[in-house]
Design a protein around this motif. Structure first.
Motif, PDB file in Angstrom:
ATOM      1  N   GLU A 132      17.153  60.468   2.724  1.00 21.61           N
ATOM      2  CA  GLU A 132      17.946  59.503   3.429  1.00 21.61           C
ATOM      3  C   GLU A 132      17.088  58.189   3.527  1.00 21.61           C
ATOM      4  OE1 GLU A 132      20.129  58.706   7.838  1.00 21.61           O
ATOM      5  OE2 GLU A 132      19.793  60.795   7.267  1.00 21.61           O
ATOM      6  N   LEU A 133      17.663  57.354   2.874  1.00 22.90           N
ATOM      7  CA  LEU A 133      16.992  55.888   3.323  1.00 22.90           C
ATOM      8  C   LEU A 133      17.814  55.317   4.555  1.00 22.90           C
ATOM      9  CD1 LEU A 133      16.894  54.705  -0.474  1.00 22.90           C
ATOM     10  CD2 LEU A 133      15.071  55.637   0.935  1.00 22.90           C
ATOM     11  N   PHE A 134      16.774  54.920   5.439  1.00 24.19           N
ATOM     12  CA  PHE A 134      17.411  54.395   6.704  1.00 24.19           C
ATOM     13  C   PHE A 134      17.988  53.112   6.364  1.00 24.19           C
ATOM     14  CE2 PHE A 134      13.822  56.660   8.981  1.00 24.19           C
ATOM     15  CZ  PHE A 134      14.634  57.756   9.026  1.00 24.19           C
ATOM     16  N   SER A 135      17.843  52.100   5.569  1.00 26.70           N
ATOM     17  CA  SER A 135      18.478  51.058   4.972  1.00 26.70           C
ATOM     18  C   SER A 135      19.838  51.271   4.458  1.00 26.70           C
ATOM     19  CB  SER A 135      17.527  50.069   4.170  1.00 26.70           C
ATOM     20  OG  SER A 135      17.496  50.943   2.920  1.00 26.70           O
ATOM     21  N   ASP A 136      20.090  52.417   4.153  1.00 26.22           N
ATOM     22  CA  ASP A 136      21.442  52.643   3.279  1.00 26.22           C
ATOM     23  C   ASP A 136      21.809  54.194   3.722  1.00 26.22           C
ATOM     24  OD1 ASP A 136      23.847  52.531   2.078  1.00 26.22           O
ATOM     25  OD2 ASP A 136      22.774  52.584   0.032  1.00 26.22           O
ATOM     26  N   LYS A 137      22.109  54.412   5.055  1.00 22.30           N
ATOM     27  CA  LYS A 137      22.630  55.808   5.270  1.00 22.30           C
ATOM     28  C   LYS A 137      23.736  56.283   4.645  1.00 22.30           C
ATOM     29  CE  LYS A 137      19.976  55.550   9.902  1.00 22.30           C
ATOM     30  NZ  LYS A 137      20.069  55.993  11.477  1.00 22.30           N
ATOM     31  N   SER A 138      24.371  55.412   4.169  1.00 23.25           N
ATOM     32  CA  SER A 138      25.742  56.018   3.674  1.00 23.25           C
ATOM     33  C   SER A 138      25.439  56.665   2.192  1.00 23.25           C
ATOM     34  CB  SER A 138      26.460  54.784   3.357  1.00 23.25           C
ATOM     35  OG  SER A 138      26.240  53.951   2.738  1.00 23.25           O
ATOM     36  N   ASN A 139      24.245  56.312   1.746  1.00 23.77           N
ATOM     37  CA  ASN A 139      23.901  56.705   0.193  1.00 23.77           C
ATOM     38  C   ASN A 139      22.872  57.763   0.388  1.00 23.77           C
ATOM     39  OD1 ASN A 139      23.758  57.100  -2.308  1.00 23.77           O
ATOM     40  ND2 ASN A 139      22.424  55.183  -2.804  1.00 23.77           N
ATOM     41  N   VAL A 196       8.389  60.567  -4.912  1.00 31.37           N
ATOM     42  CA  VAL A 196       9.318  61.564  -4.600  1.00 31.37           C
ATOM     43  C   VAL A 196      10.444  61.610  -5.219  1.00 31.37           C
ATOM     44  CG1 VAL A 196      10.108  63.017  -2.697  1.00 31.37           C
ATOM     45  CG2 VAL A 196       7.911  62.097  -2.410  1.00 31.37           C
ATOM     46  N   ASN A 197      10.939  62.236  -5.897  1.00 33.54           N
ATOM     47  CA  ASN A 197      12.268  61.947  -6.710  1.00 33.54           C
ATOM     48  C   ASN A 197      12.813  60.752  -7.010  1.00 33.54           C
ATOM     49  OD1 ASN A 197      15.527  63.187  -6.424  1.00 33.54           O
ATOM     50  ND2 ASN A 197      14.211  64.488  -7.094  1.00 33.54           N
ATOM     51  N   LYS A 198      11.886  59.931  -7.374  1.00 34.11           N
ATOM     52  CA  LYS A 198      11.982  58.503  -7.678  1.00 34.11           C
ATOM     53  C   LYS A 198      12.510  57.752  -6.534  1.00 34.11           C
ATOM     54  CE  LYS A 198      12.140  59.563 -12.730  1.00 34.11           C
ATOM     55  NZ  LYS A 198      13.020  59.451 -13.940  1.00 34.11           N
ATOM     56  N   LYS A 199      12.343  58.139  -5.356  1.00 33.68           N
ATOM     57  CA  LYS A 199      12.788  57.359  -4.160  1.00 33.68           C
ATOM     58  C   LYS A 199      11.842  56.735  -3.342  1.00 33.68           C
ATOM     59  CE  LYS A 199      17.119  58.489  -4.899  1.00 33.68           C
ATOM     60  NZ  LYS A 199      18.065  57.494  -5.421  1.00 33.68           N
ATOM     61  N   PHE A 200      10.750  57.303  -3.181  1.00 34.96           N
ATOM     62  CA  PHE A 200       9.622  56.706  -2.128  1.00 34.96           C
ATOM     63  C   PHE A 200       8.238  57.552  -2.339  1.00 34.96           C
ATOM     64  CE2 PHE A 200      11.022  60.393   0.043  1.00 34.96           C
ATOM     65  CZ  PHE A 200       9.844  60.991   0.735  1.00 34.96           C
TER      66      PHE A 200
END
Length: 303
Positions: free
Chosen positions: A76-83, A239-243
């Protein structure tokens, strides 16, 4: 020991892990800075137990379109919690559509579950694992989540080069930093810097000033820092191409006119497996695994 919560006046749902009495727990920081304690798992371990449904006395019959439990790994990215992104999603159907008129218990087991990353909560992102129980209803589902914590373990790296950094002022002062390892267990660290910072994301984890005043030529200043007192995770790359979570040592020299001279070196943190787990062949490398996506799998309920 039960993990559970109250949905309301109709049905109470609890999850009981089969090995809860003997399983270790770990602490994890939440998004709002609080510390919670949950059961600890490792990559490849099975997750099994019971789902207990307690139908409240005097309540109406609970009609449902099926009951299921999921094992979920989520970023979960805090800048876009809907995604949110679910990199693990295993599903076991517990019951076919019907009615609940009395208390019921359902066994579940997720065999040798792949858990490719460590649980993590940072300033910008959260990686979490949880069990999600869903009672499917026509208007609105009843959903309850139960947090789990995952740690990634590693064996000692085959190659562990030393670190050497130099910083100085021309024709005035020259300082060397030297440490015999670049890959470090989270619990322990011995250094010989003059001044350093360790950072994760954009946060300073620790800051030490060990010399002030005129230095003596040839002087060596040892410093020892035990990392167990800090909220750290192993190094995590892409990590999973996210962070990513990376750690650096910053060597800083400040002159009498408050000018600053910097030198930076990345270090790799890794978590050593406990003796009991090393005997069970937990032989992961110190570096984070490549991104792996586990497909959704579903087991059908028994008739």
């Amino acid at each position: 020991i039960f993990l559970g919560g109250l949905f309301g006046p109709v049905c109470e749902i609890d999850v009981l892990l089969n090995d809860a009495e003997n399983r270790r727990t770990a602490e994890l920081k939440t998004e709002d800075g609080k510390v919670e304690k949950h059961y600890l798992f490792y990559d490849g371990e099975s997750v099994s137990g019971k789902v207990n449904l307690n139908v409240k006395q005097g309540g109406k019959r609970l009609e449902h379109q099926g009951i299921r439990i999921e094992f979920v790994g989520q970023i979960e990215l805090f800048s876009d919690k809907s995604n949110t992104h679910e990199f693990v999603d295993l599903v076991k159907e517990l019951a076919l559509p019907g009615e609940l008129t009395q208390n019921r218990s359902y066994d579940f087991e997720f065999m040798q579950v792949e858990k490719p990353y460590e649980s993590y909560t940072g300033a910008n992102v959260r990686l979490r694992y949880f069990l999600r129980v869903t009672i499917v209803r026509r208007l609105s589902d009843l959903v309850k989540e139960y947090e789990l914590i995952v740690h990634q373990l590693a064996t000692y790296p085959d190659v562990n080069n030393s670190i050497k950094m130099e910083v100085g002022i021309e024709d005035c002062l020259h300082i060397e930093f030297e440490y015999n390892k670049s890959k470090i267990k989270i619990q322990h660290m011995e250094l010989q810097p003059v001044y350093f910072l360790t950072t994760t994301e954009t946060e300073t984890v620790a800051k030490y000033e060990i010399m002030d005043g005129a230095p003596v030529k040839g002087e060596s200043i040892p410093i020892r820092l035990f990392l167990a007192g800090y909220d750290l995770t192993p190094t995590m790359r892409d990590v999973n191409k996210k962070f990513s979570v990376r750690y650096f040592l910053n060597l800083v020299l400040v002159d009498e006119e408050d000018r600053r001279y910097f030198k930076q070196q990345e270090i790799v943190l890794w978590r050593k497996a406990p003796e009991k787990l090393r005997k069970r062949n937990f032989h992961q490398r110190y570096e984070s695994p490549e991104s792996r996506t586990q497909p959704v799998t579903t087991e059908q309920p028994e008739m």
